[in-house]
Design a protein around this motif. Structure first.
Motif, PDB file in Angstrom:
ATOM      1  N   LEU A  84       0.827  -1.204   0.000  1.00 27.03           N
ATOM      2  CA  LEU A  84       0.000   0.000   0.000  1.00 27.03           C
ATOM      3  C   LEU A  84       0.859   1.251   0.000  1.00 27.03           C
ATOM      4  CD1 LEU A  84      -2.840  -0.978   2.509  1.00 27.03           C
ATOM      5  CD2 LEU A  84      -3.044  -0.663   0.033  1.00 27.03           C
ATOM      6  N   LEU A  85       1.914   1.232   0.789  1.00 33.91           N
ATOM      7  CA  LEU A  85       2.808   2.382   0.838  1.00 33.91           C
ATOM      8  C   LEU A  85       3.458   2.604  -0.527  1.00 33.91           C
ATOM      9  CD1 LEU A  85       4.235   4.617   2.387  1.00 33.91           C
ATOM     10  CD2 LEU A  85       5.929   2.937   3.120  1.00 33.91           C
ATOM     11  N   ALA A  86       3.901   1.535  -1.170  1.00 33.65           N
ATOM     12  CA  ALA A  86       4.530   1.664  -2.485  1.00 33.65           C
ATOM     13  C   ALA A  86       3.541   2.198  -3.522  1.00 33.65           C
ATOM     14  CB  ALA A  86       5.089   0.310  -2.930  1.00 33.65           C
ATOM     15  N   LEU A  87       2.305   1.704  -3.484  1.00 31.00           N
ATOM     16  CA  LEU A  87       1.300   2.178  -4.432  1.00 31.00           C
ATOM     17  C   LEU A  87       0.956   3.644  -4.180  1.00 31.00           C
ATOM     18  CD1 LEU A  87      -1.117  -0.899  -4.518  1.00 31.00           C
ATOM     19  CD2 LEU A  87       0.537  -0.215  -6.277  1.00 31.00           C
ATOM     20  N   ALA A  88       0.838   4.014  -2.899  1.00 32.34           N
ATOM     21  CA  ALA A  88       0.546   5.407  -2.569  1.00 32.34           C
ATOM     22  C   ALA A  88       1.678   6.323  -3.007  1.00 32.34           C
ATOM     23  CB  ALA A  88       0.291   5.548  -1.073  1.00 32.34           C
ATOM     24  N   THR A  89       2.904   5.875  -2.817  1.00 36.06           N
ATOM     25  CA  THR A  89       4.062   6.667  -3.235  1.00 36.06           C
ATOM     26  C   THR A  89       4.072   6.847  -4.739  1.00 36.06           C
ATOM     27  OG1 THR A  89       5.346   5.881  -1.341  1.00 36.06           O
ATOM     28  CG2 THR A  89       6.581   6.778  -3.198  1.00 36.06           C
ATOM     29  N   ARG A  90       3.751   5.785  -5.453  1.00 33.71           N
ATOM     30  CA  ARG A  90       3.688   5.861  -6.914  1.00 33.71           C
ATOM     31  C   ARG A  90       2.609   6.845  -7.360  1.00 33.71           C
ATOM     32  NH1 ARG A  90       5.029   2.768 -11.451  1.00 33.71           N
ATOM     33  NH2 ARG A  90       3.535   2.943 -13.153  1.00 33.71           N
ATOM     34  N   ALA A  91       1.429   6.740  -6.744  1.00 37.38           N
ATOM     35  CA  ALA A  91       0.345   7.653  -7.110  1.00 37.38           C
ATOM     36  C   ALA A  91       0.731   9.097  -6.829  1.00 37.38           C
ATOM     37  CB  ALA A  91      -0.923   7.277  -6.357  1.00 37.38           C
ATOM     38  N   GLY A  92       1.322   9.324  -5.659  1.00 39.21           N
ATOM     39  CA  GLY A  92       1.687  10.677  -5.276  1.00 39.21           C
ATOM     40  C   GLY A  92       2.774  11.276  -6.136  1.00 39.21           C
ATOM     41  N   SER A  93       3.596  10.414  -6.754  1.00 40.07           N
ATOM     42  CA  SER A  93       4.677  10.906  -7.607  1.00 40.07           C
ATOM     43  C   SER A  93       4.192  11.310  -8.985  1.00 40.07           C
ATOM     44  CB  SER A  93       5.752   9.825  -7.753  1.00 40.07           C
ATOM     45  OG  SER A  93       5.291   8.762  -8.578  1.00 40.07           O
ATOM     46  N   GLY A  94       2.933  10.993  -9.277  1.00 40.10           N
ATOM     47  CA  GLY A  94       2.385  11.307 -10.588  1.00 40.10           C
ATOM     48  C   GLY A  94       2.493  10.181 -11.585  1.00 40.10           C
ATOM     49  N   ALA A  95       3.057   9.025 -11.160  1.00 40.83           N
ATOM     50  CA  ALA A  95       3.200   7.895 -12.079  1.00 40.83           C
ATOM     51  C   ALA A  95       1.859   7.264 -12.417  1.00 40.83           C
ATOM     52  CB  ALA A  95       4.144   6.854 -11.490  1.00 40.83           C
ATOM     53  N   GLY A  96       0.895   7.391 -11.519  1.00 45.22           N
ATOM     54  CA  GLY A  96      -0.443   6.893 -11.788  1.00 45.22           C
ATOM     55  C   GLY A  96      -0.632   5.427 -11.468  1.00 45.22           C
ATOM     56  N   LEU A  97      -1.880   5.052 -11.252  1.00 48.89           N
ATOM     57  CA  LEU A  97      -2.273   3.673 -10.983  1.00 48.89           C
ATOM     58  C   LEU A  97      -3.470   3.324 -11.860  1.00 48.89           C
ATOM     59  CD1 LEU A  97      -2.168   3.638  -7.056  1.00 48.89           C
ATOM     60  CD2 LEU A  97      -0.461   2.666  -8.613  1.00 48.89           C
ATOM     61  N   PRO A  98      -3.669   2.048 -12.142  1.00 51.85           N
ATOM     62  CA  PRO A  98      -4.866   1.654 -12.895  1.00 51.85           C
ATOM     63  C   PRO A  98      -6.113   1.859 -12.041  1.00 51.85           C
ATOM     64  CG  PRO A  98      -3.691  -0.283 -12.118  1.00 51.85           C
ATOM     65  CD  PRO A  98      -2.814   0.891 -11.807  1.00 51.85           C
ATOM     66  N   PRO A  99      -7.287   1.964 -12.662  1.00 52.32           N
ATOM     67  CA  PRO A  99      -8.514   2.166 -11.884  1.00 52.32           C
ATOM     68  C   PRO A  99      -8.893   0.964 -11.023  1.00 52.32           C
ATOM     69  CG  PRO A  99      -9.023   1.867 -14.209  1.00 52.32           C
ATOM     70  CD  PRO A  99      -7.543   2.002 -14.114  1.00 52.32           C
ATOM     71  N   VAL A 100      -8.425  -0.228 -11.406  1.00 49.54           N
ATOM     72  CA  VAL A 100      -8.724  -1.459 -10.660  1.00 49.54           C
ATOM     73  C   VAL A 100      -7.453  -2.286 -10.577  1.00 49.54           C
ATOM     74  CG1 VAL A 100     -10.110  -3.560 -10.547  1.00 49.54           C
ATOM     75  CG2 VAL A 100     -11.114  -1.471 -11.485  1.00 49.54           C
ATOM     76  N   LEU A 101      -7.173  -2.842  -9.394  1.00 48.35           N
ATOM     77  CA  LEU A 101      -5.949  -3.620  -9.212  1.00 48.35           C
ATOM     78  C   LEU A 101      -6.189  -4.730  -8.202  1.00 48.35           C
ATOM     79  CD1 LEU A 101      -2.930  -3.596 -10.112  1.00 48.35           C
ATOM     80  CD2 LEU A 101      -2.466  -2.224  -8.065  1.00 48.35           C
ATOM     81  N   ASN A 102      -5.866  -5.965  -8.600  1.00 52.61           N
ATOM     82  CA  ASN A 102      -5.904  -7.076  -7.650  1.00 52.61           C
ATOM     83  C   ASN A 102      -4.743  -6.931  -6.668  1.00 52.61           C
ATOM     84  OD1 ASN A 102      -8.103  -8.285  -8.916  1.00 52.61           O
ATOM     85  ND2 ASN A 102      -6.833  -9.633 -10.173  1.00 52.61           N
ATOM     86  N   LEU A 103      -5.022  -7.289  -5.389  1.00 54.68           N
ATOM     87  CA  LEU A 103      -3.987  -7.128  -4.374  1.00 54.68           C
ATOM     88  C   LEU A 103      -3.922  -8.374  -3.496  1.00 54.68           C
ATOM     89  CD1 LEU A 103      -3.448  -3.872  -2.231  1.00 54.68           C
ATOM     90  CD2 LEU A 103      -2.323  -6.062  -1.902  1.00 54.68           C
TER      91      LEU A 103
END
Length: 277
Positions: free
Chosen positions: A194-213
């Motif tokens: 979760l921390l890695a995904l949040a960091t990625r989102a905050g950096s502007g790299a973006g995330l897909p709208p849906v992601l299996n975890l």
């Protein structure tokens, strides 16, 4: 361990939120729960629509909130929409929202994110409704949303509750004589992902709208019991369960390397997050 400035996490008082806090893998985040306490700020999403002061300045929100015990499952949708609206009001650009493997159904596992959604129970149908409402809301603007379809979180699922409570563990027997295989994730691994995904989102790299975890590789429920040092009994007279409920984690692995699920390591993670095993 890892610092998370600019990260707000809702649902600190729930089962998953409590495990994440106990893991020590996320430091520096602002935590929120309905009642507050234990370092979390009190905030009732449905009663107070104004974002609390502590939310301002965050760039990413992780929403782990769900319907309270005894409440209607439709509350999941209302809570999630309230979180997104609060994020927009506070200037937060990205919201990661916990959904569930339960949206998928009975066939086609391991499921990719583009699989048809055919939930088998009311809980899964409520999550499908929540997801649809959130994606519709996002299409009209506001924070970018990533729906996280979680597998079983060790320490927060039914087997973990029986282990922690010293209760008899009851498993349903599959037609092949074994116990069900399920996608799972340990609480420490979940916190780090979760921390890695949040960091990625905050950096502007973006995330897909849906992601299996989940961690790669489904785990047999009997193996989890063995790793916890606990015996189990078969449920008498129960119909055979779904033998496999598994998530395809290929998309996640492209973003964050996640170790394969191992029963002993999963129990060690639960112990590290404050569990009794």
């Amino acid at each position: 361990m890892s610092a998370a400035p600019g990260l707000a996490i809702l649902g600190a008082g729930g089962r998953v939120g409590s495990l994440l806090r106990g893991s020590g893998a996320v430091r520096g985040a602002s935590w929120f729960s309905r009642r507050g306490g234990g370092g979390a700020q009190a905030w009732d999403l449905l009663a107070d629509t104004r974002p609390p002061q502590g939310l301002r300045g965050a760039g990413v929100m992780i929403c782990l909130v769900g319907a309270a015990p005894g409440a209607e499952l439709s509350e999941d949708c209302r809570l999630a929409l309230a979180a997104v609206r609060a994020a927009a009001a506070a200037g937060i650009g990205h919201v990661l929202i916990a959904s569930s493997i339960a949206v998928y159904g009975a066939r086609g596992a391991p499921w990719r994110e583009d699989a048809a959604l055919r939930p088998r129970n009311a809980y899964g149908r409520a999550k499908v409704h929540m997801e649809a409402a959130l994606l519709d809301h996002a299409a009209r603007g506001g924070p970018q949303i990533c729906l996280l379809r979680l597998g079983n979180v060790v320490g927060a699922d039914a087997i973990s509750a029986a282990i922690a409570g010293g209760q008899t563990i009851t498993l349903d027997r599959c037609r092949d004589g074994g116990s069900p295989l399920r996608s799972v994730i340990g609480p420490v691994t979940l916190a780090r992902v979760l921390l890695a995904l949040a960091t990625r989102a905050g950096s502007g790299a973006g995330l897909p709208p849906v992601l299996n975890l989940a961690q790669p590789g489904p785990v047999e429920m009997a193996a989890l019991c063995a790793a916890a040092g606990r015996d189990f009994v078969w449920r008498v007279g129960a119909p055979p369960p779904l033998p496999l409920a598994a998530l395809d984690t290929g998309a996640l692995q492209m973003l964050v390397p996640v170790p394969a699920a191992d029963p002993a390591a999963l129990m060690a993670e639960w112990r590290a997050a404050g569990g009794p095993v």
